[in-house]
Design a protein around this motif. Structure first.
Motif, PDB file in Angstrom:
ATOM      1  N   GLY A 202       0.777  -1.015  -0.354  1.00  0.00           N
ATOM      2  CA  GLY A 202       0.183   0.342   0.243  1.00  0.00           C
ATOM      3  C   GLY A 202       1.190   1.420   0.250  1.00  0.00           C
ATOM      4  O   GLY A 202       0.117   2.062   0.372  1.00  0.00           O
ATOM      5  N   GLU A 203       1.716   1.446  -0.688  1.00  0.00           N
ATOM      6  CA  GLU A 203       2.870   2.162  -0.346  1.00  0.00           C
ATOM      7  C   GLU A 203       2.219   3.063  -1.566  1.00  0.00           C
ATOM      8  O   GLU A 203       2.497   5.502  -1.101  1.00  0.00           O
ATOM      9  N   TRP A 204       1.954   3.020  -2.788  1.00  0.00           N
ATOM     10  CA  TRP A 204       0.731   3.911  -3.069  1.00  0.00           C
ATOM     11  C   TRP A 204      -0.108   2.997  -3.671  1.00  0.00           C
ATOM     12  O   TRP A 204      -0.665   1.803  -3.670  1.00  0.00           O
ATOM     13  N   ALA A 205      -1.594   3.875  -3.468  1.00  0.00           N
ATOM     14  CA  ALA A 205      -2.485   4.140  -3.585  1.00  0.00           C
ATOM     15  C   ALA A 205      -3.045   3.542  -4.915  1.00  0.00           C
ATOM     16  O   ALA A 205      -2.457   3.439  -5.901  1.00  0.00           O
ATOM     17  N   VAL A 206      -4.077   2.387  -5.118  1.00  0.00           N
ATOM     18  CA  VAL A 206      -4.502   2.536  -6.736  1.00  0.00           C
ATOM     19  C   VAL A 206      -4.861   3.422  -6.977  1.00  0.00           C
ATOM     20  O   VAL A 206      -5.131   4.317  -6.972  1.00  0.00           O
ATOM     21  N   GLY A 207      -4.556   3.692  -8.521  1.00  0.00           N
ATOM     22  CA  GLY A 207      -4.351   5.208  -9.592  1.00  0.00           C
ATOM     23  C   GLY A 207      -3.427   6.081  -9.233  1.00  0.00           C
ATOM     24  O   GLY A 207      -3.424   7.207  -9.721  1.00  0.00           O
ATOM     25  N   GLU A 208      -2.455   5.791  -8.019  1.00  0.00           N
ATOM     26  CA  GLU A 208      -1.105   6.438  -7.291  1.00  0.00           C
ATOM     27  C   GLU A 208      -0.670   6.738  -8.427  1.00  0.00           C
ATOM     28  O   GLU A 208       0.360   5.266  -8.434  1.00  0.00           O
TER      29      GLU A 208
ATOM     30  N   GLU B 177      -0.032  -0.066 -14.348  1.00  0.00           N
ATOM     31  CA  GLU B 177      -0.494   0.513 -15.325  1.00  0.00           C
ATOM     32  C   GLU B 177       0.614   1.266 -16.279  1.00  0.00           C
ATOM     33  O   GLU B 177       1.062   2.679 -15.641  1.00  0.00           O
ATOM     34  N   GLY B 178       0.723   1.408 -17.019  1.00  0.00           N
ATOM     35  CA  GLY B 178       1.761   2.625 -17.656  1.00  0.00           C
ATOM     36  C   GLY B 178       0.716   3.490 -18.173  1.00  0.00           C
ATOM     37  O   GLY B 178      -0.524   3.082 -19.345  1.00  0.00           O
ATOM     38  N   ARG B 179       0.948   4.249 -18.390  1.00  0.00           N
ATOM     39  CA  ARG B 179       0.056   6.329 -19.614  1.00  0.00           C
ATOM     40  C   ARG B 179       0.911   6.596 -19.915  1.00  0.00           C
ATOM     41  O   ARG B 179       1.850   6.875 -19.952  1.00  0.00           O
ATOM     42  N   ALA B 180       0.891   6.316 -21.590  1.00  0.00           N
ATOM     43  CA  ALA B 180       1.493   6.815 -22.322  1.00  0.00           C
ATOM     44  C   ALA B 180       1.860   8.712 -21.895  1.00  0.00           C
ATOM     45  O   ALA B 180       0.535   9.193 -22.133  1.00  0.00           O
ATOM     46  N   GLY B 181       2.829   9.181 -22.032  1.00  0.00           N
ATOM     47  CA  GLY B 181       2.794  10.028 -21.617  1.00  0.00           C
ATOM     48  C   GLY B 181       2.839  11.055 -20.095  1.00  0.00           C
ATOM     49  O   GLY B 181       2.583  12.216 -19.418  1.00  0.00           O
ATOM     50  N   SER B 182       2.656   9.877 -20.235  1.00  0.00           N
ATOM     51  CA  SER B 182       1.476  10.326 -18.508  1.00  0.00           C
ATOM     52  C   SER B 182       2.684   9.369 -17.087  1.00  0.00           C
ATOM     53  O   SER B 182       3.375  10.467 -16.110  1.00  0.00           O
ATOM     54  N   GLY B 183       3.608   8.530 -17.176  1.00  0.00           N
ATOM     55  CA  GLY B 183       3.632   7.869 -16.334  1.00  0.00           C
ATOM     56  C   GLY B 183       3.230   5.964 -15.727  1.00  0.00           C
ATOM     57  O   GLY B 183       2.624   5.846 -16.880  1.00  0.00           O
ATOM     58  N   THR B 184       3.613   6.574 -14.883  1.00  0.00           N
ATOM     59  CA  THR B 184       3.338   4.311 -14.327  1.00  0.00           C
ATOM     60  C   THR B 184       2.492   4.260 -12.787  1.00  0.00           C
ATOM     61  O   THR B 184       2.958   5.566 -11.892  1.00  0.00           O
ATOM     62  N   TYR B 185       0.826   3.690 -12.797  1.00  0.00           N
ATOM     63  CA  TYR B 185       0.829   3.894 -11.943  1.00  0.00           C
ATOM     64  C   TYR B 185      -0.108   2.966 -11.395  1.00  0.00           C
ATOM     65  O   TYR B 185       0.534   1.821 -11.307  1.00  0.00           O
ATOM     66  N   ALA B 186      -0.428   2.781 -10.127  1.00  0.00           N
ATOM     67  CA  ALA B 186      -0.419   1.276  -9.161  1.00  0.00           C
ATOM     68  C   ALA B 186      -1.786   0.958  -9.631  1.00  0.00           C
ATOM     69  O   ALA B 186      -2.638   1.891 -10.003  1.00  0.00           O
TER      70      ALA B 186
END
Length: 255
Positions: free
Chosen positions: A21-27, A60-69
């Motif tokens: 839980g160091e990074w929340a879902v969507g963080e 989850e990788g988001r183009a141009g935005s970064g990588t998210y939990a």
């Protein structure tokens, strides 16, 4: 013992941190450059580690935005029962339909493959007897969920329209229906589940990590005379599936 690849160490630790839980879902996670500095590795190492976790569905990788939990993938229930063999068509596709998912697969067949000794024993044939070997990668909504390697003796199917499971008029149908079309009535299936760990090849195909828990199911179909007509090794990743066996109970006769 060979030293573990650096990206695996980074992937294992990032997986642990996300699950803790160091990074929340969507963080959004720190950048690859920031993580590379934190772990003392090159950016290519953190990139490979994060790509592994994206394949696993943890990130989850988001183009141009970064990588998210990412939200954890749902663990599905695979029910092994007599019912699944009686409904016609492909049991796997029917299983997925019942769960509101689209079941597809990719396959590759080879004819006249000499039976290895362990397969010959399971099929009650001689080692080296010609078989059709078919490998499958099963997908649910486009995501890999299980693997299978099937063997059918050509003494049974050679010269028939079903010799290759994914070709002919019954392409894509289950073994029971295909064999029925040539007058072979399958009476029983025997399954032997065993625990296992993912090899490198299995991990690559299933989008999991080397050494992850698997269930290996050795399945053999028998006709009404007790003759083995097909045998398969099914590989099910434990992180995706729990397996339940549905066993019919004969009711006692009342006095």
């Amino acid at each position: 013992m060979p030293r573990e690849a650096p990206y695996r160490h980074v992937a294992d630790d990032l997986r642990r941190r996300v699950r803790a839980g160091e990074w929340a879902v969507g963080e959004r996670l720190p950048s690859r450059a920031q993580l590379a500095e934190e772990y003392g590795v090159g950016r290519n190492v953190t990139q490979r580690a994060m790509e592994r976790l994206i394949i696993e569905g943890i990130l989850e990788g988001r183009a141009g935005s970064g990588t998210y939990a990412s939200a954890p993938r749902e663990r599905l229930r695979m029910v092994r029962s007599r019912h699944r063999e009686q409904r016609g068509g492909s049991p796997f596709r029917a299983d997925m339909n019942e769960q509101g998912r689209r079941g597809t697969w990719e396959s590759h067949s080879q004819a006249r493959v000499p039976a290895p000794e362990h397969i010959a024993q399971r099929l009650a044939i001689e080692p080296g007897d010609p078989c059709v070997r078919t490998t499958y990668e099963f997908l649910a909504d486009g995501q890999p969920v299980q693997l299978s390697e099937s063997w059918e003796p050509m003494a049974i199917t050679d010269g028939t329209p079903i010799v290759l499971p994914e070709m002919g008029p019954l392409a894509g149908m289950g073994v029971v229906e295909r064999m029925h079309s040539i007058g072979v009535a399958i009476d029983i299936a025997v399954e032997v589940p065993r625990p296992g760990r993912a090899t490198q090849e299995e991990a690559n195909l299933l989008g999991i990590s080397v050494g992850d828990l698997l269930t290996r199911i050795e399945r053999t179909y028998y006709d009404r005379d007790g003759r083995p007509v097909e045998t398969a090794d099914i590989v099910v990743p434990d992180v995706r599936w729990e397996i339940a066996y549905e066993i019919p109970i004969d009711q006692p006769k009342l006095p």
